[in-house]
Design a protein around this motif. Sequence first.
Motif, PDB file in Angstrom:
ATOM      1  N   GLU A 121      49.247  46.661  46.774  1.00  0.00           N
ATOM      2  CA  GLU A 121      49.759  46.671  45.399  1.00  0.00           C
ATOM      3  C   GLU A 121      49.376  45.394  44.666  1.00  0.00           C
ATOM      4  OE1 GLU A 121      51.410  47.739  41.898  1.00  0.00           O
ATOM      5  OE2 GLU A 121      50.944  48.984  43.643  1.00  0.00           O
ATOM      6  N   GLU A 122      49.426  44.253  45.361  1.00  0.00           N
ATOM      7  CA  GLU A 122      49.022  43.004  44.736  1.00  0.00           C
ATOM      8  C   GLU A 122      47.548  43.048  44.370  1.00  0.00           C
ATOM      9  OE1 GLU A 122      48.817  38.177  45.680  1.00  0.00           O
ATOM     10  OE2 GLU A 122      49.763  39.553  47.108  1.00  0.00           O
ATOM     11  N   ALA A 123      46.717  43.597  45.259  1.00  0.00           N
ATOM     12  CA  ALA A 123      45.291  43.720  44.966  1.00  0.00           C
ATOM     13  C   ALA A 123      45.064  44.577  43.727  1.00  0.00           C
ATOM     14  CB  ALA A 123      44.553  44.314  46.166  1.00  0.00           C
ATOM     15  N   ARG A 124      45.779  45.697  43.636  1.00  0.00           N
ATOM     16  CA  ARG A 124      45.640  46.561  42.460  1.00  0.00           C
ATOM     17  C   ARG A 124      46.063  45.834  41.191  1.00  0.00           C
ATOM     18  NH1 ARG A 124      47.121  50.657  46.243  1.00  0.00           N
ATOM     19  NH2 ARG A 124      49.335  50.231  45.935  1.00  0.00           N
ATOM     20  N   GLN A 125      47.142  45.066  41.281  1.00  0.00           N
ATOM     21  CA  GLN A 125      47.614  44.340  40.105  1.00  0.00           C
ATOM     22  C   GLN A 125      46.622  43.269  39.670  1.00  0.00           C
ATOM     23  OE1 GLN A 125      51.555  42.858  40.846  1.00  0.00           O
ATOM     24  NE2 GLN A 125      52.445  44.905  41.086  1.00  0.00           N
ATOM     25  N   ILE A 126      45.972  42.634  40.636  1.00  0.00           N
ATOM     26  CA  ILE A 126      44.973  41.618  40.309  1.00  0.00           C
ATOM     27  C   ILE A 126      43.853  42.225  39.476  1.00  0.00           C
ATOM     28  CG2 ILE A 126      43.124  40.188  41.300  1.00  0.00           C
ATOM     29  CD1 ILE A 126      45.109  39.612  43.638  1.00  0.00           C
ATOM     30  N   PHE A 127      43.338  43.370  39.903  1.00  0.00           N
ATOM     31  CA  PHE A 127      42.211  43.964  39.189  1.00  0.00           C
ATOM     32  C   PHE A 127      42.638  44.656  37.900  1.00  0.00           C
ATOM     33  CE2 PHE A 127      40.502  43.266  43.423  1.00  0.00           C
ATOM     34  CZ  PHE A 127      39.322  42.614  43.089  1.00  0.00           C
ATOM     35  N   THR A 128      43.863  45.153  37.856  1.00  0.00           N
ATOM     36  CA  THR A 128      44.393  45.666  36.586  1.00  0.00           C
ATOM     37  C   THR A 128      44.470  44.538  35.564  1.00  0.00           C
ATOM     38  OG1 THR A 128      45.669  47.441  37.632  1.00  0.00           O
ATOM     39  CG2 THR A 128      46.399  46.718  35.451  1.00  0.00           C
ATOM     40  N   SER A 129      44.938  43.381  36.015  1.00  0.00           N
ATOM     41  CA  SER A 129      45.031  42.214  35.125  1.00  0.00           C
ATOM     42  C   SER A 129      43.652  41.784  34.647  1.00  0.00           C
ATOM     43  CB  SER A 129      45.727  41.057  35.847  1.00  0.00           C
ATOM     44  OG  SER A 129      47.045  41.397  36.218  1.00  0.00           O
ATOM     45  N   ARG A 130      42.683  41.835  35.532  1.00  0.00           N
ATOM     46  CA  ARG A 130      41.334  41.443  35.140  1.00  0.00           C
ATOM     47  C   ARG A 130      40.760  42.383  34.083  1.00  0.00           C
ATOM     48  NH1 ARG A 130      37.344  39.599  39.857  1.00  0.00           N
ATOM     49  NH2 ARG A 130      36.049  39.560  37.981  1.00  0.00           N
ATOM     50  N   ARG A 131      41.023  43.670  34.212  1.00  0.00           N
ATOM     51  CA  ARG A 131      40.539  44.606  33.192  1.00  0.00           C
ATOM     52  C   ARG A 131      41.130  44.275  31.826  1.00  0.00           C
ATOM     53  NH1 ARG A 131      41.789  48.035  37.445  1.00  0.00           N
ATOM     54  NH2 ARG A 131      39.973  48.889  38.516  1.00  0.00           N
ATOM     55  N   LEU A 132      42.427  44.015  31.812  1.00  0.00           N
ATOM     56  CA  LEU A 132      43.094  43.719  30.546  1.00  0.00           C
ATOM     57  C   LEU A 132      42.559  42.443  29.915  1.00  0.00           C
ATOM     58  CD1 LEU A 132      46.775  44.563  31.580  1.00  0.00           C
ATOM     59  CD2 LEU A 132      45.324  45.880  30.026  1.00  0.00           C
ATOM     60  N   ILE A 133      42.351  41.417  30.738  1.00  0.00           N
ATOM     61  CA  ILE A 133      41.944  40.122  30.206  1.00  0.00           C
ATOM     62  C   ILE A 133      40.447  40.077  29.909  1.00  0.00           C
ATOM     63  CG2 ILE A 133      41.664  37.677  30.808  1.00  0.00           C
ATOM     64  CD1 ILE A 133      44.351  37.817  32.206  1.00  0.00           C
ATOM     65  N   GLU A 134      39.625  40.589  30.816  1.00  0.00           N
ATOM     66  CA  GLU A 134      38.186  40.414  30.655  1.00  0.00           C
ATOM     67  C   GLU A 134      37.590  41.306  29.573  1.00  0.00           C
ATOM     68  OE1 GLU A 134      35.748  39.191  34.032  1.00  0.00           O
ATOM     69  OE2 GLU A 134      37.483  39.625  35.316  1.00  0.00           O
ATOM     70  N   ALA A 135      38.272  42.387  29.218  1.00  0.00           N
ATOM     71  CA  ALA A 135      37.803  43.189  28.089  1.00  0.00           C
ATOM     72  C   ALA A 135      37.830  42.354  26.814  1.00  0.00           C
ATOM     73  CB  ALA A 135      38.666  44.435  27.931  1.00  0.00           C
ATOM     74  N   GLY A 136      38.928  41.633  26.604  1.00  0.00           N
ATOM     75  CA  GLY A 136      39.020  40.750  25.444  1.00  0.00           C
ATOM     76  C   GLY A 136      38.135  39.531  25.583  1.00  0.00           C
ATOM     77  N   LEU A 137      37.954  39.081  26.820  1.00  0.00           N
ATOM     78  CA  LEU A 137      37.135  37.901  27.075  1.00  0.00           C
ATOM     79  C   LEU A 137      35.687  38.126  26.656  1.00  0.00           C
ATOM     80  CD1 LEU A 137      36.778  35.109  28.417  1.00  0.00           C
ATOM     81  CD2 LEU A 137      36.448  36.303  30.588  1.00  0.00           C
ATOM     82  N   ILE A 138      35.153  39.310  26.942  1.00  0.00           N
ATOM     83  CA  ILE A 138      33.782  39.633  26.575  1.00  0.00           C
ATOM     84  C   ILE A 138      33.587  39.501  25.065  1.00  0.00           C
ATOM     85  CG2 ILE A 138      32.200  41.587  26.277  1.00  0.00           C
ATOM     86  CD1 ILE A 138      31.854  40.479  28.957  1.00  0.00           C
ATOM     87  N   GLU A 139      34.503  40.071  24.299  1.00  0.00           N
ATOM     88  CA  GLU A 139      34.369  40.027  22.838  1.00  0.00           C
ATOM     89  C   GLU A 139      34.422  38.594  22.327  1.00  0.00           C
ATOM     90  OE1 GLU A 139      36.312  42.037  18.813  1.00  0.00           O
ATOM     91  OE2 GLU A 139      37.136  42.484  20.801  1.00  0.00           O
TER      92      GLU A 139
END
Length: 237
Positions: free
Chosen positions: A86-104
């Motif tokens: 579950e922690e692993a899933r949360q890590i990558f869920t967090s990365r999707r949320l943050i890195e989508a905005g990071l790219i822009e």
Amino acid sequence: MVMSNLKNLNLDANQEDRAKAIRDSLRDAIVDRRLAPGAKLSEAEVGSLYDVSRTVARHALQMLTFEGLVTSERNKGAFVSNPSPEEARQIFTSRRLIEAGLIEEAAHRMQPDDFAAFRQQLSKEAGLKANHGAKARREEIKASGDFHLMLTDVAGNEILKKFMDELIARSSLVIALYGRTGTSSCGNDDHSDILDAMEAGDVARATQMMLRHIDHIEADLDLRSVDSLTLKEALLQ
């Protein structure tokens, strides 16, 4: 940098070198999964196996704790970090949320010198993929994580950088422990494609490819349990 965040144990230069060598040896065993998540790392046993004092052994374990590969529990000792599924899933869920905005954010600030630096980083990643062994694997995982941290630097948001530093460190641990392919899964082609889209000014495509890239990393994880060797068995292999 690591040293400034660790307790001062008043080690001399020789002891410091020994502690670093022990850290590297234990880290190889962890990344190779000869020591499974949750395995106990006793200061006394580490000291005995490497013929060093408990103070030197403690310092080696502290360095691994700072890197996130080891966790310390009061009155229990040190253990190989054991991120839950579950922690692993949360890590990558967090990365999707943050890195989508990071790219822009990064895309709007990228300059020719930045693109040149990223191309150099991609060349480094490509070179590391040709190497084998635990050290090469650590270096390839780090280089792949550095690509994402470079994007954070370009974005210029210090608060975001703190979040990403932690997320990349924790996801690198998960990849090292659970990656099926034995590599970071941060493919050089994925990174190159993301950079190509950014350089072409296609932020939407770059964002889409970043999200797909993170999906690829997570899909490569094998979170099933493994049998751990004893500390002595792991270090003798």
